[in-house]
Design a protein around this motif. Structure first.
Motif, PDB file in Angstrom:
ATOM      1  N   ARG A  81       0.854  -1.202   0.000  1.00 30.13           N
ATOM      2  CA  ARG A  81       0.000   0.000   0.000  1.00 30.13           C
ATOM      3  C   ARG A  81       0.884   1.245   0.000  1.00 30.13           C
ATOM      4  O   ARG A  81       1.864   1.312   0.730  1.00 30.13           O
ATOM      5  N   CYS A  82       0.524   2.212  -0.809  1.00 25.82           N
ATOM      6  CA  CYS A  82       1.248   3.487  -0.777  1.00 25.82           C
ATOM      7  C   CYS A  82       0.268   4.580  -0.369  1.00 25.82           C
ATOM      8  O   CYS A  82      -0.941   4.384  -0.361  1.00 25.82           O
ATOM      9  N   GLY A  83       0.793   5.703  -0.002  1.00 28.12           N
ATOM     10  CA  GLY A  83      -0.049   6.804   0.447  1.00 28.12           C
ATOM     11  C   GLY A  83       0.032   6.970   1.949  1.00 28.12           C
ATOM     12  O   GLY A  83       0.567   6.116   2.668  1.00 28.12           O
ATOM     13  N   VAL A 122      -2.945   4.639   9.362  1.00 28.51           N
ATOM     14  CA  VAL A 122      -1.612   5.058   8.936  1.00 28.51           C
ATOM     15  C   VAL A 122      -0.624   3.928   9.214  1.00 28.51           C
ATOM     16  O   VAL A 122      -0.346   3.605  10.371  1.00 28.51           O
ATOM     17  N   LEU A 123      -0.131   3.334   8.140  1.00 31.28           N
ATOM     18  CA  LEU A 123       0.862   2.273   8.257  1.00 31.28           C
ATOM     19  C   LEU A 123       2.250   2.883   8.377  1.00 31.28           C
ATOM     20  O   LEU A 123       2.526   3.938   7.811  1.00 31.28           O
ATOM     21  N   ALA A 124       3.146   2.212   9.096  1.00 31.74           N
ATOM     22  CA  ALA A 124       4.548   2.610   9.138  1.00 31.74           C
ATOM     23  C   ALA A 124       5.179   2.244   7.800  1.00 31.74           C
ATOM     24  O   ALA A 124       4.738   1.303   7.134  1.00 31.74           O
ATOM     25  N   MET A 125       6.198   2.973   7.390  1.00 31.33           N
ATOM     26  CA  MET A 125       6.883   2.638   6.152  1.00 31.33           C
ATOM     27  C   MET A 125       7.501   1.253   6.295  1.00 31.33           C
ATOM     28  O   MET A 125       8.053   0.911   7.333  1.00 31.33           O
ATOM     29  N   GLY A 126       7.330   0.409   5.276  1.00 31.66           N
ATOM     30  CA  GLY A 126       7.853  -0.959   5.318  1.00 31.66           C
ATOM     31  C   GLY A 126       6.817  -1.934   5.836  1.00 31.66           C
ATOM     32  O   GLY A 126       5.614  -1.749   5.664  1.00 31.66           O
ATOM     33  N   ALA A 127       7.290  -2.993   6.496  1.00 34.63           N
ATOM     34  CA  ALA A 127       6.427  -4.080   6.953  1.00 34.63           C
ATOM     35  C   ALA A 127       5.571  -3.675   8.149  1.00 34.63           C
ATOM     36  O   ALA A 127       6.044  -2.992   9.055  1.00 34.63           O
ATOM     37  N   ASN A 128       4.309  -4.118   8.146  1.00 35.42           N
ATOM     38  CA  ASN A 128       3.365  -3.861   9.227  1.00 35.42           C
ATOM     39  C   ASN A 128       2.601  -5.134   9.547  1.00 35.42           C
ATOM     40  O   ASN A 128       2.223  -5.882   8.643  1.00 35.42           O
ATOM     41  N   SER A 129       2.338  -5.346  10.828  1.00 36.25           N
ATOM     42  CA  SER A 129       1.488  -6.447  11.273  1.00 36.25           C
ATOM     43  C   SER A 129       0.122  -5.865  11.607  1.00 36.25           C
ATOM     44  O   SER A 129       0.014  -4.944  12.419  1.00 36.25           O
ATOM     45  N   VAL A 130      -0.912  -6.394  10.952  1.00 31.01           N
ATOM     46  CA  VAL A 130      -2.283  -5.927  11.174  1.00 31.01           C
ATOM     47  C   VAL A 130      -3.080  -7.084  11.753  1.00 31.01           C
ATOM     48  O   VAL A 130      -3.125  -8.161  11.178  1.00 31.01           O
ATOM     49  N   LEU A 148       0.928  -6.237   5.976  1.00 31.36           N
ATOM     50  CA  LEU A 148       0.789  -5.219   4.940  1.00 31.36           C
ATOM     51  C   LEU A 148       2.082  -4.430   4.883  1.00 31.36           C
ATOM     52  O   LEU A 148       2.760  -4.270   5.905  1.00 31.36           O
ATOM     53  N   ASN A 149       2.417  -3.930   3.703  1.00 32.92           N
ATOM     54  CA  ASN A 149       3.633  -3.146   3.516  1.00 32.92           C
ATOM     55  C   ASN A 149       3.277  -1.765   3.006  1.00 32.92           C
ATOM     56  O   ASN A 149       2.545  -1.643   2.029  1.00 32.92           O
ATOM     57  N   ARG A 150       3.822  -0.750   3.661  1.00 32.48           N
ATOM     58  CA  ARG A 150       3.668   0.602   3.121  1.00 32.48           C
ATOM     59  C   ARG A 150       4.861   0.865   2.217  1.00 32.48           C
ATOM     60  O   ARG A 150       6.009   0.671   2.611  1.00 32.48           O
ATOM     61  N   GLU A 153       5.912   3.797  -3.756  1.00 28.58           N
ATOM     62  CA  GLU A 153       5.253   3.799  -5.057  1.00 28.58           C
ATOM     63  C   GLU A 153       4.263   2.643  -5.138  1.00 28.58           C
ATOM     64  O   GLU A 153       4.463   1.605  -4.504  1.00 28.58           O
ATOM     65  N   PRO A 154       3.214   2.772  -5.954  1.00 30.24           N
ATOM     66  CA  PRO A 154       2.272   1.665  -6.141  1.00 30.24           C
ATOM     67  C   PRO A 154       2.984   0.434  -6.719  1.00 30.24           C
ATOM     68  O   PRO A 154       3.912   0.565  -7.514  1.00 30.24           O
ATOM     69  N   ASN A 155       2.531  -0.729  -6.355  1.00 29.13           N
ATOM     70  CA  ASN A 155       3.066  -1.968  -6.892  1.00 29.13           C
ATOM     71  C   ASN A 155       2.575  -2.098  -8.337  1.00 29.13           C
ATOM     72  O   ASN A 155       1.371  -2.177  -8.571  1.00 29.13           O
ATOM     73  N   PRO A 156       3.487  -2.143  -9.325  1.00 30.19           N
ATOM     74  CA  PRO A 156       3.042  -2.214 -10.728  1.00 30.19           C
ATOM     75  C   PRO A 156       2.277  -3.499 -11.054  1.00 30.19           C
ATOM     76  O   PRO A 156       1.507  -3.532 -12.007  1.00 30.19           O
ATOM     77  N   ALA A 157       2.428  -4.534 -10.256  1.00 29.95           N
ATOM     78  CA  ALA A 157       1.701  -5.781 -10.496  1.00 29.95           C
ATOM     79  C   ALA A 157       0.206  -5.616 -10.248  1.00 29.95           C
ATOM     80  O   ALA A 157      -0.586  -6.451 -10.692  1.00 29.95           O
ATOM     81  N   TYR A 158      -0.212  -4.551  -9.554  1.00 32.28           N
ATOM     82  CA  TYR A 158      -1.621  -4.322  -9.277  1.00 32.28           C
ATOM     83  C   TYR A 158      -2.345  -3.636 -10.428  1.00 32.28           C
ATOM     84  O   TYR A 158      -3.550  -3.460 -10.372  1.00 32.28           O
ATOM     85  N   ARG A 159      -1.616  -3.220 -11.443  1.00 31.75           N
ATOM     86  CA  ARG A 159      -2.225  -2.560 -12.601  1.00 31.75           C
ATOM     87  C   ARG A 159      -2.245  -3.505 -13.783  1.00 31.75           C
ATOM     88  O   ARG A 159      -1.272  -4.196 -14.041  1.00 31.75           O
TER      89      ARG A 159
END
Length: 171
Positions: A81-83, A122-130, A148-150, A153-159
């Motif tokens: 996830r970005c943003g 708000v996720l921390a940059m990098g790896a997150n445990s949810v 989840l990972n913050r 840039e968006p992951n190009p595989a999602y487009r």
């Protein structure tokens, strides 16, 4: 999932509907299809073609049509996830409250049934445990954890890549 949530709401508010079904439970072969970068397959099943992945919509039905306590955090296949903030949706049954835990710290609780949406997480940059923890009458009845990972840039595989050539191409 939004479509299925709408259908489940329709069923719940119309007691005169005595039968329903889902089209379709599993992805299946379909020679004439060429959609979503997969040729020859109908991808609209609640479970993937190989029967190894139950999609989020599967858990929407489980939340509405079963009674055994569980929680399911949606979006695990959208792990990057970005943003600045993201939304986290949880499907659940057998609970009347869900706590959202991010990197070992509880950040919010919501009461309700079946669908719990936490906005502006708000996720921390990098790896997150949810983690989602379901409670019924104050007692912990279910929990689930995903990663989840913050990212910057968006992951190009999602487009889906743009098509090139031909009269039906999208520019």
């Amino acid at each position: 999932c939004v479509y299925h949530e709408g259908m489940l709401q329709t069923f719940a508010t119309r007691p005169y509907i005595w039968g329903t079904y889902v089209w379709n439970m599993f992805e299946f072969a379909s020679d004439m299809r060429d959609e979503g970068m997969v040729q020859g397959r109908n991808n609209k099943g609640l479970v993937n073609f190989g029967r190894t992945i139950k999609k989020d919509a599967y858990y929407a039905y489980k939340a509405h049509w079963t009674t055994a306590p569980f929680v399911h955090i949606c979006g695990r296949r959208f792990a990057d996830r970005c943003g600045d903030a993201t939304s986290i949706k949880i499907y659940a049954t057998g609970v009347n409250e869900v706590a959202l835990v991010l990197n070992s710290g509880e950040i919010a609780r919501k009461q309700g049934e079946h669908i719990f949406v936490f906005e502006n997480v708000v996720l921390a940059m990098g790896a997150n445990s949810v983690q989602a923890i379901g409670y019924q009458g104050g007692q912990k009845t279910a929990k689930e954890t995903i990663a989840l990972n913050r990212t910057e840039e968006p992951n190009p595989a999602y487009r889906m890549p743009e098509e090139t050539g031909g009269s039906d191409s999208v520019a």
